[in-house]
Design a protein around this motif. Structure first.
Motif, PDB file in Angstrom:
ATOM      1  N   LEU A 142      -3.552  -0.716   7.384  1.00 56.72           N
ATOM      2  CA  LEU A 142      -4.530   0.232   6.843  1.00 56.72           C
ATOM      3  C   LEU A 142      -3.913   1.039   5.698  1.00 56.72           C
ATOM      4  O   LEU A 142      -4.502   1.206   4.634  1.00 56.72           O
TER       5      LEU A 142
ATOM      6  N   ARG B 135       1.748  17.407  21.618  1.00 56.84           N
ATOM      7  CA  ARG B 135       0.503  17.620  22.348  1.00 56.84           C
ATOM      8  C   ARG B 135      -0.365  16.356  22.342  1.00 56.84           C
ATOM      9  O   ARG B 135      -1.107  16.086  23.263  1.00 56.84           O
ATOM     10  N   TRP B 136      -0.238  15.571  21.258  1.00 57.66           N
ATOM     11  CA  TRP B 136      -1.065  14.387  21.096  1.00 57.66           C
ATOM     12  C   TRP B 136      -0.590  13.219  21.938  1.00 57.66           C
ATOM     13  O   TRP B 136      -1.291  12.240  22.103  1.00 57.66           O
ATOM     14  N   HIS B 137       0.640  13.297  22.455  1.00 53.63           N
ATOM     15  CA  HIS B 137       1.237  12.123  23.077  1.00 53.63           C
ATOM     16  C   HIS B 137       0.932  12.054  24.565  1.00 53.63           C
ATOM     17  O   HIS B 137       0.857  13.077  25.234  1.00 53.63           O
TER      18      HIS B 137
ATOM     19  N   LEU C 155      -4.441   7.810  13.818  1.00 56.77           N
ATOM     20  CA  LEU C 155      -3.138   8.408  14.064  1.00 56.77           C
ATOM     21  C   LEU C 155      -3.294   9.406  15.211  1.00 56.77           C
ATOM     22  O   LEU C 155      -4.037  10.383  15.079  1.00 56.77           O
ATOM     23  N   PRO C 156      -2.614   9.169  16.338  1.00 59.27           N
ATOM     24  CA  PRO C 156      -2.869   9.971  17.531  1.00 59.27           C
ATOM     25  C   PRO C 156      -2.489  11.437  17.385  1.00 59.27           C
ATOM     26  O   PRO C 156      -2.952  12.269  18.159  1.00 59.27           O
ATOM     27  N   TRP C 157      -1.645  11.760  16.406  1.00 61.15           N
ATOM     28  CA  TRP C 157      -1.215  13.162  16.247  1.00 61.15           C
ATOM     29  C   TRP C 157      -2.121  13.935  15.301  1.00 61.15           C
ATOM     30  O   TRP C 157      -1.900  15.099  15.061  1.00 61.15           O
TER      31      TRP C 157
ATOM     32  N   ARG D 196       4.168   9.629   6.930  1.00 64.66           N
ATOM     33  CA  ARG D 196       2.882   9.765   7.612  1.00 64.66           C
ATOM     34  C   ARG D 196       2.804   8.945   8.878  1.00 64.66           C
ATOM     35  O   ARG D 196       1.994   9.235   9.749  1.00 64.66           O
ATOM     36  N   LEU D 197       3.613   7.885   8.952  1.00 65.67           N
ATOM     37  CA  LEU D 197       3.484   6.997  10.103  1.00 65.67           C
ATOM     38  C   LEU D 197       4.785   6.885  10.907  1.00 65.67           C
ATOM     39  O   LEU D 197       4.802   7.162  12.109  1.00 65.67           O
TER      40      LEU D 197
ATOM     41  N   PRO E 271       6.295  10.565  12.475  1.00 67.46           N
ATOM     42  CA  PRO E 271       5.562  11.083  13.633  1.00 67.46           C
ATOM     43  C   PRO E 271       5.624  10.146  14.832  1.00 67.46           C
ATOM     44  O   PRO E 271       5.782  10.579  15.965  1.00 67.46           O
TER      45      PRO E 271
ATOM     46  N   LEU F 175      -8.422  15.442  19.401  1.00 61.81           N
ATOM     47  CA  LEU F 175      -7.433  14.400  19.169  1.00 61.81           C
ATOM     48  C   LEU F 175      -8.043  13.058  19.587  1.00 61.81           C
ATOM     49  O   LEU F 175      -8.917  13.021  20.466  1.00 61.81           O
TER      50      LEU F 175
ATOM     51  N   ASP G  34      -1.777  -2.503  12.862  1.00 58.47           N
ATOM     52  CA  ASP G  34      -3.092  -2.250  12.248  1.00 58.47           C
ATOM     53  C   ASP G  34      -3.035  -1.020  11.345  1.00 58.47           C
ATOM     54  O   ASP G  34      -3.561  -1.015  10.240  1.00 58.47           O
ATOM     55  N   THR G  35      -2.393   0.043  11.844  1.00 58.33           N
ATOM     56  CA  THR G  35      -2.306   1.270  11.063  1.00 58.33           C
ATOM     57  C   THR G  35      -1.479   1.046   9.802  1.00 58.33           C
ATOM     58  O   THR G  35      -1.805   1.538   8.724  1.00 58.33           O
TER      59      THR G  35
ATOM     60  N   ALA H  29      -7.149   2.210  15.110  1.00 55.97           N
ATOM     61  CA  ALA H  29      -5.933   2.552  14.365  1.00 55.97           C
ATOM     62  C   ALA H  29      -5.959   3.988  13.854  1.00 55.97           C
ATOM     63  O   ALA H  29      -5.661   4.264  12.700  1.00 55.97           O
TER      64      ALA H  29
ATOM     65  N   MET I  50      -7.075  11.674   5.710  1.00 57.45           N
ATOM     66  CA  MET I  50      -5.716  11.317   5.292  1.00 57.45           C
ATOM     67  C   MET I  50      -5.652  10.297   4.156  1.00 57.45           C
ATOM     68  O   MET I  50      -4.939  10.501   3.172  1.00 57.45           O
TER      69      MET I  50
ATOM     70  N   LYS J 235      -7.113  10.783  21.515  1.00 59.17           N
ATOM     71  CA  LYS J 235      -7.046  10.423  22.930  1.00 59.17           C
ATOM     72  C   LYS J 235      -8.162  11.097  23.738  1.00 59.17           C
ATOM     73  O   LYS J 235      -8.394  10.717  24.875  1.00 59.17           O
TER      74      LYS J 235
ATOM     75  N   GLN K 132      -8.752  -2.722  15.626  1.00 65.43           N
ATOM     76  CA  GLN K 132      -8.576  -1.540  16.475  1.00 65.43           C
ATOM     77  C   GLN K 132      -8.871  -0.305  15.625  1.00 65.43           C
ATOM     78  O   GLN K 132      -8.691  -0.351  14.418  1.00 65.43           O
TER      79      GLN K 132
ATOM     80  N   ASP L  86       2.426   0.874  14.670  1.00 68.79           N
ATOM     81  CA  ASP L  86       1.246   0.095  14.954  1.00 68.79           C
ATOM     82  C   ASP L  86       0.893  -0.759  13.733  1.00 68.79           C
ATOM     83  O   ASP L  86       0.732  -0.236  12.629  1.00 68.79           O
TER      84      ASP L  86
END
Ligand SMILES: Nc1ncnc2c1ncn2[C@@H]1O[C@H](COP(=O)(O)OP(=O)(O)OP(=O)(O)O)[C@@H](O)[C@H]1O
Ligand SMILES: [Mg+2]
Lengths: 272, 276
Positions: free
Chosen positions: B174, B268-270, A103-105, B188-189, B192, A148, B170-171, A101, A114, A150, A99, B168
């Protein structure tokens, strides 16, 4: 063959990756799954190697072992002369998961930068911020650097993931079916984008895939794995000159290698 | 000539649509909450007047409002006390929950050891602890702050734990591939990722912290809106009783609105912010 006992350190001069009789079991309750059996393989520096095989044959496991995210039960792995965990500490790896992967933010640009920030703290610099922007520009995301995740399509997200990996400038690139979530057309484009970026970066790539055309177009060698237990059936050289473009898929050499990979896969799935 | 122009227009007019085609609809959406509230109070007012309900049973909303407007200093002073208690209780609960959830998310042992205690606090009607707090801290703000914190604690700790855990895979892999430390993965993960969970907990906890503060004031206090309501009840000061209720409701609404505004910026990202 020297008689190496398991876990003993190996003196290595190679800059590539060496698997020496690597075995891996997974224990579930009282039952042990034999995920990999005596896998031996040498990957040269700068080589592009694909792992192909049926589902559950241990491709992801082999990739995780290479990245030091799992430890082998038998045998040794050396990466540029080091154990995988040490290579990880030295920030030798770039990883592209199945995926995107992201970071959505974080915006596209922030996502790409990053991992490099984390590496820089350990004293390993990736490519500069300007070079990252150029890279995004080059892969057609110049207008989306501040978007972003999304707001992007699946294919665009996967391209960001690829850019993020190349932005690290690491000598080793591990990819676990990076294109499997994409549609056929996007997927075909992605192969040549990857080849293009790899040609510039010159890193060593281990690429896991389910797609025979993908493996043949991309690789110097295709490693065909069989299941239960996971093992190497055959290692097939791809003698197609580089740089490769879309037209290789029409060439006789291509079709010949595809046929050989297919035959090896069939052999691997035949009952023993 | 005009013929050609039109055709050219049609061919070239593939531009984004105007941004304000639904001005009226949007204005209606903005008005809707006020309209709903207004109707509610109008219905109340009408019912009390028409059915001739005794003020002791249910006063007119207009006379409650008049009482508030005529005594602004009174409500301000007591409201401020309650807000302060709820505020400190809220943050105490927040930091305690994040701290505990962080420890739990990083160690199976800590999680298994802590979970029974949390379930215990969850299933105890914590209001019975207020007399204990009074016993410990007497006539100070602490019994109220602790009660408020105890009320807000459960949603915070439950959501913080879920948020810090639900990363997640996968993240995570990573980040591990570049040898990121636990600390880096955390900041970082995990953090957030847990923000949406914490915000939805916070919405509930604003109300709960206020409830906690008021209950604390019922038991032992000379000030605060819980106290003004209790005194009003014993002396049959109906307008003051209901005035305290109104001011409390108002405080809750204001804080939730502030929270929503912050949430809209931070998240905002969500995807939760897409439909608003
Ligand atoms: N963490 C784990 N715990 C237990 N068994 C595992 C674990 N990871 C993998 N396995 C088992 O090891 C075998 C190989 O798994 P692996 O994920 O490497 O296969 P794969 O070739 O990547 O398959 P796919 O193509 O479906 O991704 C499978 O039988 C799987 O069930
Ligand atoms: Mg896999």
């Amino acid at each position: 063959m020297t008689n190496r006992t398991n876990g003993a350190p190996v003196a290595e001069s190679t800059k590539g990756i060496r698997f020496d009789a690597v075995s891996k079991w997974f224990r579930r309750k009282d039952q042990a799954v034999h995920a990999l059996s005596r896998v031996s393989l040498d990957i040269a520096e700068g080589e592009f190697v694909s792992l192909i095989g049926p589902s559950g044959c241990g491709k992801s496991t082999l990739l995780r072992l290479t990245g030091g995210l799992l430890l082998p039960d038998r045998g040794t792995i050396s990466v540029r002369g080091e154990a995988p965990a040490e290579a990880r500490r030295l920030k030798h790896y770039s990883f592209i998961p199945q995926q995107p992967a992201l970071l959505p933010w974080r915006t596209v640009r922030q996502n790409v930068s990053m991992l490099g920030q984390l590496n820089r703290r350990a004293g390993v610099a990736g490519i500069s911020a300007e070079a990252q922007l150029e890279l995004l520009e080059h892969i057609g995301l110049g207008a989306f650097v501040d978007s972003l995740p999304k707001e992007l399509s699946g294919g665009m997200q996967q391209r960001v993931s690829i850019a993020r990996a190349f932005a690290l400038g690491a000598p080793l690139m591990l990819m676990d079916e990076p294109f499997s979530a994409l549609d056929e057309i996007t997927r075909a484009d992605m192969r040549y984008l990857l080849l293009d970026l790899w040609g510039q970066a010159g890193c060593t790539v281990v690429f896991v895939t389910h797609s025979i055309p993908e493996a043949v177009v991309l690789s110097d060698r295709v490693v065909v794995l069989g299941a239960r237990p996971g093992r190497i059936i055959e290692v097939i050289d791809v003698d197609i000159p580089r740089p490769r473009h879309e037209d290789v898929e029409d060439s006789d050499a291509y079709h010949e290698v595809v046929a050989r990979v297919r035959a090896a896969l069939k052999e691997g799935s035949a009952p023993r | 000539m005009s013929d050609v122009d039109t055709r050219h227009d049609e061919a070239g007019a593939d531009e984004p649509p105007e941004r304000t085609p639904h001005r009226v609809r949007r204005a209606l959406l903005v008005i809707a909450p006020f309209w709903g509230l207004g109707s509610f109070f109008a219905a109340w007012e009408l019912y009390v007047r028409l059915a001739d309900v005794r003020p002791l049973t249910l006063p007119l909303p207009s006379s409650i409002l008049r009482h508030i407007i005529e005594n602004p200093g009174f409500y301000w002073e007591h409201g401020l006390v309650t807000v302060q208690e709820a505020f400190w209780g809220f943050w105490l609960a927040f930091f305690a929950a994040v701290l505990v959830a962080t420890a739990m998310a990083h160690s199976r042992f800590v999680e298994r050891a802590t979970l029974p205690v949390i379930v215990l606090t969850q299933s105890t009607p914590v209001a019975v602890l207020v007399p204990v707090f009074v016993l410990w801290f007497g006539f100070s703000p602490w019994p109220k702050i602790l009660t408020a914190a105890l009320f807000a604690w459960i949603p915070f700790v439950a959501n913080a734990l879920t948020g810090l855990r639900s990363i997640d895979e996968d993240t995570h892999e990573l980040l591990r591939s570049v040898n990121a430390s636990r600390w880096e993965v955390y900041w970082r993960l995990r953090v957030p990722q847990s923000l949406p969970y914490l915000f939805s907990a916070a919405r509930i906890c604003i109300g709960l912290a206020l409830v906690g503060a008021v209950i604390g004031e019922f038991f032992n206090s000379s000030e605060g809106l819980g106290n003004t309501a209790r005194v009003a009840q014993s002396r049959l000061l109906v307008d003051q009783l209901w005035g305290s209720v109104f001011v409390l409701a108002f405080i809750g609404v204001v804080f939730v609105l502030v929270l929503i505004a912050v949430e809209r910026r931070v998240l905002r990202w969500h995807s939760s912010q897409d439909l608003i």
